[in-house]
Write a protein that holds these residues in place. Structure first.
Motif, PDB file in Angstrom:
ATOM      1  N   MET A   1      -5.649   5.905   5.960  1.00  0.00           N
ATOM      2  CA  MET A   1      -5.053   4.656   6.452  1.00  0.00           C
ATOM      3  C   MET A   1      -4.762   4.763   7.943  1.00  0.00           C
ATOM      4  N   THR A   2      -5.067   3.710   8.690  1.00  0.00           N
ATOM      5  CA  THR A   2      -4.865   3.728  10.129  1.00  0.00           C
ATOM      6  C   THR A   2      -3.382   3.589  10.476  1.00  0.00           C
ATOM      7  N   PRO A   3      -2.974   4.128  11.633  1.00  0.00           N
ATOM      8  CA  PRO A   3      -1.581   3.951  12.070  1.00  0.00           C
ATOM      9  C   PRO A   3      -1.174   2.484  12.175  1.00  0.00           C
ATOM     10  N   MET A   4      -2.104   1.600  12.554  1.00  0.00           N
ATOM     11  CA  MET A   4      -1.771   0.177  12.669  1.00  0.00           C
ATOM     12  C   MET A   4      -1.403  -0.412  11.308  1.00  0.00           C
ATOM     13  N   LYS A   5      -2.156  -0.073  10.277  1.00  0.00           N
ATOM     14  CA  LYS A   5      -1.825  -0.557   8.939  1.00  0.00           C
ATOM     15  C   LYS A   5      -0.463  -0.033   8.496  1.00  0.00           C
ATOM     16  N   ASP A   7       1.980   0.693  10.438  1.00  0.00           N
ATOM     17  CA  ASP A   7       2.997  -0.037  11.199  1.00  0.00           C
ATOM     18  C   ASP A   7       3.281  -1.404  10.576  1.00  0.00           C
ATOM     19  N   TYR A   8       2.241  -2.054  10.086  1.00  0.00           N
ATOM     20  CA  TYR A   8       2.430  -3.346   9.416  1.00  0.00           C
ATOM     21  C   TYR A   8       3.273  -3.170   8.151  1.00  0.00           C
ATOM     22  N   LEU A   9       2.963  -2.162   7.371  1.00  0.00           N
ATOM     23  CA  LEU A   9       3.723  -1.928   6.145  1.00  0.00           C
ATOM     24  C   LEU A   9       5.189  -1.644   6.465  1.00  0.00           C
ATOM     25  N   LYS A  10       5.413  -0.888   7.538  1.00  0.00           N
ATOM     26  CA  LYS A  10       6.799  -0.554   7.927  1.00  0.00           C
ATOM     27  C   LYS A  10       7.577  -1.793   8.331  1.00  0.00           C
ATOM     28  N   LYS A  25       4.969 -15.130  11.553  1.00  0.00           N
ATOM     29  CA  LYS A  25       5.704 -15.206  12.815  1.00  0.00           C
ATOM     30  C   LYS A  25       6.694 -14.058  12.943  1.00  0.00           C
ATOM     31  N   GLN A  26       7.394 -13.731  11.862  1.00  0.00           N
ATOM     32  CA  GLN A  26       8.348 -12.621  11.900  1.00  0.00           C
ATOM     33  C   GLN A  26       7.637 -11.305  12.197  1.00  0.00           C
ATOM     34  N   ILE A  27       6.500 -11.102  11.561  1.00  0.00           N
ATOM     35  CA  ILE A  27       5.741  -9.866  11.781  1.00  0.00           C
ATOM     36  C   ILE A  27       5.238  -9.799  13.215  1.00  0.00           C
ATOM     37  N   ALA A  28       4.704 -10.907  13.712  1.00  0.00           N
ATOM     38  CA  ALA A  28       4.184 -10.951  15.084  1.00  0.00           C
ATOM     39  C   ALA A  28       5.285 -10.646  16.093  1.00  0.00           C
ATOM     40  N   MET A  29       6.463 -11.246  15.892  1.00  0.00           N
ATOM     41  CA  MET A  29       7.576 -10.999  16.804  1.00  0.00           C
ATOM     42  C   MET A  29       8.026  -9.544  16.732  1.00  0.00           C
ATOM     43  N   GLY A  30       8.064  -8.991  15.516  1.00  0.00           N
ATOM     44  CA  GLY A  30       8.528  -7.616  15.347  1.00  0.00           C
ATOM     45  C   GLY A  30       7.612  -6.588  15.967  1.00  0.00           C
ATOM     46  N   LEU A  31       6.300  -6.870  15.959  1.00  0.00           N
ATOM     47  CA  LEU A  31       5.323  -5.928  16.504  1.00  0.00           C
ATOM     48  C   LEU A  31       4.867  -6.296  17.921  1.00  0.00           C
ATOM     49  N   ASN A  32       5.377  -7.431  18.433  1.00  0.00           N
ATOM     50  CA  ASN A  32       5.003  -7.902  19.768  1.00  0.00           C
ATOM     51  C   ASN A  32       3.489  -8.093  19.903  1.00  0.00           C
ATOM     52  N   ILE A  33       2.911  -8.803  18.928  1.00  0.00           N
ATOM     53  CA  ILE A  33       1.480  -9.056  18.947  1.00  0.00           C
ATOM     54  C   ILE A  33       1.227 -10.541  18.683  1.00  0.00           C
ATOM     55  N   ALA A  69       5.057   2.489   2.436  1.00  0.00           N
ATOM     56  CA  ALA A  69       6.035   2.107   3.462  1.00  0.00           C
ATOM     57  C   ALA A  69       7.263   3.002   3.398  1.00  0.00           C
ATOM     58  N   GLU A  70       7.732   3.308   2.205  1.00  0.00           N
ATOM     59  CA  GLU A  70       8.919   4.159   2.066  1.00  0.00           C
ATOM     60  C   GLU A  70       8.677   5.545   2.662  1.00  0.00           C
ATOM     61  N   ILE A  71       7.480   6.083   2.453  1.00  0.00           N
ATOM     62  CA  ILE A  71       7.157   7.401   3.002  1.00  0.00           C
ATOM     63  C   ILE A  71       7.133   7.350   4.528  1.00  0.00           C
ATOM     64  N   MET A  72       6.498   6.311   5.097  1.00  0.00           N
ATOM     65  CA  MET A  72       6.406   6.204   6.544  1.00  0.00           C
ATOM     66  C   MET A  72       7.771   5.943   7.167  1.00  0.00           C
ATOM     67  N   VAL A  73       8.571   5.111   6.522  1.00  0.00           N
ATOM     68  CA  VAL A  73       9.922   4.840   7.016  1.00  0.00           C
ATOM     69  C   VAL A  73      10.755   6.121   6.994  1.00  0.00           C
ATOM     70  N   ARG A  74      10.619   6.885   5.930  1.00  0.00           N
ATOM     71  CA  ARG A  74      11.354   8.159   5.833  1.00  0.00           C
ATOM     72  C   ARG A  74      10.993   9.088   6.994  1.00  0.00           C
TER      73      ARG A  74
END
Length: 220
Positions: A1-5, A7-10, A25-33, A69-74
């Protein structure tokens, strides 16, 4: 899995996508994209069984997406804790290095880091850290932007975003601050709040529309 994917899950997880629908919109604002980029990636996540999309409603994570997501957040939040507590990073400085470190962290290293830090349950900006077995107390998902005028709440956590953290540092808003919401200005205007300190003094300030959507609060 790519780092970008990842980041989206996180960010979907951070915004509450484990149990509710999150907008593009929330996702776009959170990732500044750009919003267009979000649409393309969400399609990929749905195709891979990591997310569910309901038209005109939003995106949430599948069980598979939640697990990743839980693993990456951890990993990410554990490194944030280390950088702040052990290397004296400012909160607004930790995200970039934590982002690099999380993607190269083995399970053995993560377990050792967890033990070294004393098994932390929350990162410096208030987010929960799942334990090795995946257990954790759910984050607050009540946005400052959604709090009724006149209500008093306590700042619980911030979205992990460098721009946001720098901004909150400038206006001196911290985890644990008790605030009363005075007014939400229309047309994406600022939210005016009163900050109540431990001596019961009151300090009024304005929080931008965008920031008010990435500050999570709990009832006083």
């Amino acid at each position: 899995m790519t780092p970008m994917k990842e980041d989206y899950l996180k960010i979907i997880f951070e915004l509450g996508g484990k149990s509710k629908k999150i907008s593009n919109k929330q996702i776009a604002m959170g990732l500044n994209i750009a919003a267009g980029s979000v649409t393309e990636m969400i399609t990929k996540l749905v195709e891979e069984g990591l997310a569910k999309h309901t038209p005109y409603s939003g995106i949430s994570l599948t069980d598979k997406g939640i697990q990743i997501a839980e693993i990456m957040v951890r990993k990410h939040r554990m490194w944030e804790t280390f950088l702040v507590e052990k290397l004296s990073y400012k909160l607004s400085e930790v995200d970039d290095d934590a982002e690099v470190l999380e993607h190269v962290t083995s399970e053995k290293l993560l377990d050792s880091l967890d033990q070294f830090l004393g098994y932390p349950t929350h990162c410096p900006h208030g987010g929960v850290i799942p334990d090795k077995e995946g257990n954790y107390q759910e984050d607050s998902h009540t946005l400052l932007a959604d709090v009724k005028e006149g209500s008093t709440v306590v700042v619980d956590r911030f979205i992990d975003n460098r721009e946001l953290l720098n901004y909150l540092d400038e206006i001196d808003l911290d985890i644990g601050d008790k605030i009363q919401v005075i007014h939400h200005a229309p047309f994406e205007g600022a939210t005016t709040v009163k900050l109540i300190d431990n001596e019961s003094k009151v300090d009024e300030r304005q929080i931008s529309y965008k920031a008010a959507h990435y500050v999570f609060v709990q009832d006083d």
